[in-house]
Design an enzyme around this catalytic site. Structure first.
Site, PDB file in Angstrom:
ATOM      1  N   THR A 139      52.689  73.564 -31.987  1.00 55.58           N
ATOM      2  CA  THR A 139      51.764  72.798 -31.144  1.00 55.58           C
ATOM      3  C   THR A 139      52.341  71.414 -30.896  1.00 55.58           C
ATOM      4  OG1 THR A 139      49.651  71.660 -30.937  1.00 55.58           O
ATOM      5  CG2 THR A 139      50.293  72.200 -33.149  1.00 55.58           C
ATOM      6  N   ASP A 141      50.561  68.956 -30.399  1.00 60.16           N
ATOM      7  CA  ASP A 141      49.635  67.983 -31.009  1.00 60.16           C
ATOM      8  C   ASP A 141      49.980  67.672 -32.471  1.00 60.16           C
ATOM      9  OD1 ASP A 141      48.340  68.203 -28.627  1.00 60.16           O
ATOM     10  OD2 ASP A 141      46.425  68.884 -29.430  1.00 60.16           O
ATOM     11  N   ARG A 176      52.153  44.138 -14.435  1.00 57.98           N
ATOM     12  CA  ARG A 176      50.945  44.967 -14.442  1.00 57.98           C
ATOM     13  C   ARG A 176      50.623  45.471 -15.842  1.00 57.98           C
ATOM     14  NH1 ARG A 176      52.625  48.672  -9.283  1.00 57.98           N
ATOM     15  NH2 ARG A 176      51.380  47.602  -7.724  1.00 57.98           N
ATOM     16  N   GLY A 184      46.746  65.404 -26.868  1.00 58.07           N
ATOM     17  CA  GLY A 184      46.360  65.101 -28.251  1.00 58.07           C
ATOM     18  C   GLY A 184      44.854  65.091 -28.304  1.00 58.07           C
ATOM     19  N   GLU A 235      44.456  61.582 -25.125  1.00 53.31           N
ATOM     20  CA  GLU A 235      43.321  62.102 -24.335  1.00 53.31           C
ATOM     21  C   GLU A 235      42.045  62.190 -25.165  1.00 53.31           C
ATOM     22  OE1 GLU A 235      44.133  66.143 -23.079  1.00 53.31           O
ATOM     23  OE2 GLU A 235      44.558  66.782 -25.136  1.00 53.31           O
ATOM     24  N   GLN A 287      54.278  67.275 -20.595  1.00 49.37           N
ATOM     25  CA  GLN A 287      54.673  67.146 -22.007  1.00 49.37           C
ATOM     26  C   GLN A 287      54.928  68.491 -22.672  1.00 49.37           C
ATOM     27  OE1 GLN A 287      51.810  63.773 -23.707  1.00 49.37           O
ATOM     28  NE2 GLN A 287      50.927  64.938 -22.037  1.00 49.37           N
ATOM     29  N   ARG A 288      54.363  69.555 -22.112  1.00 50.00           N
ATOM     30  CA  ARG A 288      54.516  70.877 -22.734  1.00 50.00           C
ATOM     31  C   ARG A 288      55.661  71.681 -22.133  1.00 50.00           C
ATOM     32  NH1 ARG A 288      48.627  72.990 -23.265  1.00 50.00           N
ATOM     33  NH2 ARG A 288      49.405  74.736 -22.047  1.00 50.00           N
TER      34      ARG A 288
HETATM   35  O1  F6P Z   1      46.620  72.057 -27.983  1.00 50.76           O
HETATM   36  C1  F6P Z   1      47.675  71.754 -27.153  1.00 50.76           C
HETATM   37  C2  F6P Z   1      47.175  71.125 -25.861  1.00 50.76           C
HETATM   38  O2  F6P Z   1      48.300  70.814 -25.080  1.00 50.76           O
HETATM   39  C3  F6P Z   1      46.301  69.897 -26.063  1.00 50.76           C
HETATM   40  O3  F6P Z   1      47.047  68.742 -26.322  1.00 50.76           O
HETATM   41  C4  F6P Z   1      45.548  69.862 -24.761  1.00 50.76           C
HETATM   42  O4  F6P Z   1      44.313  69.204 -24.891  1.00 50.76           O
HETATM   43  C5  F6P Z   1      45.353  71.304 -24.457  1.00 50.76           C
HETATM   44  O5  F6P Z   1      46.361  72.021 -25.127  1.00 50.76           O
HETATM   45  C6  F6P Z   1      45.359  71.610 -22.984  1.00 50.76           C
HETATM   46  O6  F6P Z   1      45.036  72.942 -22.800  1.00 50.76           O
HETATM   47  P1  F6P Z   1      45.226  73.690 -21.403  1.00 50.76           P
HETATM   48  O7  F6P Z   1      46.694  73.959 -21.224  1.00 50.76           O
HETATM   49  O8  F6P Z   1      44.465  74.938 -21.557  1.00 50.76           O
HETATM   50  O9  F6P Z   1      44.722  72.798 -20.316  1.00 50.76           O
END
Ligand code: F6P
Length: 361
Positions: A139, A141, A176, A184, A235, A287-288
């Protein structure tokens, strides 16, 4: 221990490094154990609905650097709360028996479940029902208990850090305030790590509810000196006495709550209260995505190979875990049921405070 057929699945949100784990299980399983590796499609959804494909050495070649997952994933496939039908007539049912049926029909000797807290929870319950399961913790997170770090976090932190670096030059040029929202949900590791690495002036994380006045004071002070500020907001951050920013509640999801909007809220309030020109950037799924960092590729490979070794010893109901630089196995029950949050008195927070970072408290 008979290890002829090994199932593998990726569950929950994707993250960089999933393919590196799949590779590190499948390659030695085929080469050293002469086993058949069954890739389950789309996480536990595929386990419920009976979707799989056999993985050959060619399928897992050249994927260590590939983001996403060649197996597909889903965060809506919890077999114990399985959504049937479509909105507005969604029924939530227990489909765990279908998982057991498929596990037996596919004649699996072991199932490797790669995922975060939701996936490990499901894995633990299935273990209780007799499935030979081994977890691998992922993960971005980094909020999973019983491991020092999950794979995927380092890559996401690198993306967020680079974003802050880029925002800093434009913030400085225009004098700015730049607000950057990271992912997160409940844990602030990502905002904290990227914020520290990027030299953010203010870091707001879920574990330290912030005071609006402290945030306004900090940007006003910066506006008289350096003349720009970087505010890194998780977030899941929330103001003292206030709420988290929820974007959507979707009953089909393993975690029904989808967050988003706190960055925008913080930027708007800063501009209104201080008069300083403010912009917001929401990093979101950037980020993913993309390639795993070298750290994550190596960690994923270590996790996968240790998970396979555990399967070969007949050790189930465990999760691969990094403990003081060594990958070991820990009982799945230690990883589930609670989140690994940032201790507000941790050394990371202390380091930030010492170099002048404001945490809004
Ligand atoms: O749990 C990992 C995560 O990337 C969180 O950081 C984020 O809130 C969530 O998944 C977002 O989920 P989805 O891809 O379903 O919008």
């Amino acid at each position: 221990m008979k290890l002829e057929r090994i199932g593998i699945l990726t569950g929950g949100g994707d993250c960089p490094g999933l393919n590196a784990v799949i590779r590190s299980v499948a390659k030695p399983a085929i080469a050293h154990f002469n086993a058949t590796v069954i890739g389950v499609m789309d996480g536990f959804e595929g386990m419920v609905e009976g979707r799989n494909r056999e993985l050959t050495p060619i399928d897992v070649s050249g994927i260590i650097n590939l983001g996403g997952t060649i197996l597909g994933t889903s965060n809506k496939g919890d077999p114990f709360h399985y959504p049937m039908g479509s909105a507005p007539n969604i029924r939530i049912v227990d489909a765990s028996d279908q998982v057991l049926d498929n596990y037996r029909n596919w004649r699996l000797d072991a199932l490797i479940a790669i995922g975060g807290d939701g996936t490990q929870n499901i894995a633990y319950k299935l273990y209780g029902m007799g499935v030979n399961v081994i977890g691998v913790p992922k993960t971005i997170d980094n909020d999973l208990e019983a491991t020092d770090i999950t794979f995927g976090h380092d890559s996401a932190r690198a993306v967020a850090t680079e974003a802050i670096d880029r925002l800093q030059t434009t913030a400085s040029a225009h004098h700015r305030v730049m607000v950057v929202e990271t992912m997160g949900r409940y844990a602030g590791w990502l905002a904290l790590g990227a914020g520290l690495a990027g030299g953010a002036d203010i870091i707001l994380i879920p574990e330290i509810p912030f005071s609006w006045d402290r945030v306004f004071e900090a940007v006003l002070k910066r506006s008289k000196g350096a003349k720009f500020s970087i505010v890194c907001v998780a977030e899941g951050a929330r103001p003292l006495g206030g709420d988290i920013a929820i974007k959507e509640v979707d009953k089909k999801r393993t975690d029904p709550v989808r967050l988003g909007g706190m960055g925008e809220h913080v930027a708007r309030n800063i501009e209104e209260a201080t008069g300083l020109e403010t912009r917001v950037t929401v990093l979101g799924h950037v980020q993913r995505g993309g390639s795993p960092s070298p750290f994550d590729r190596i960690l994923a490979t270590r996790f996968g190979t240790v998970a396979l070794q555990a399967a070969s010893r007949g050790e189930f109901g465990v999760m691969a875990s990094l403990r003081s630089n060594l990958v070991v196995t820990v009982p799945l029950k230690d990883a589930v049921g609670k989140q690994r949050l940032v201790p507000p008195d941790s050394q990371l927070v202390f380091a930030g405070r010492t170099v002048g970072t404001c945490f809004g408290d």
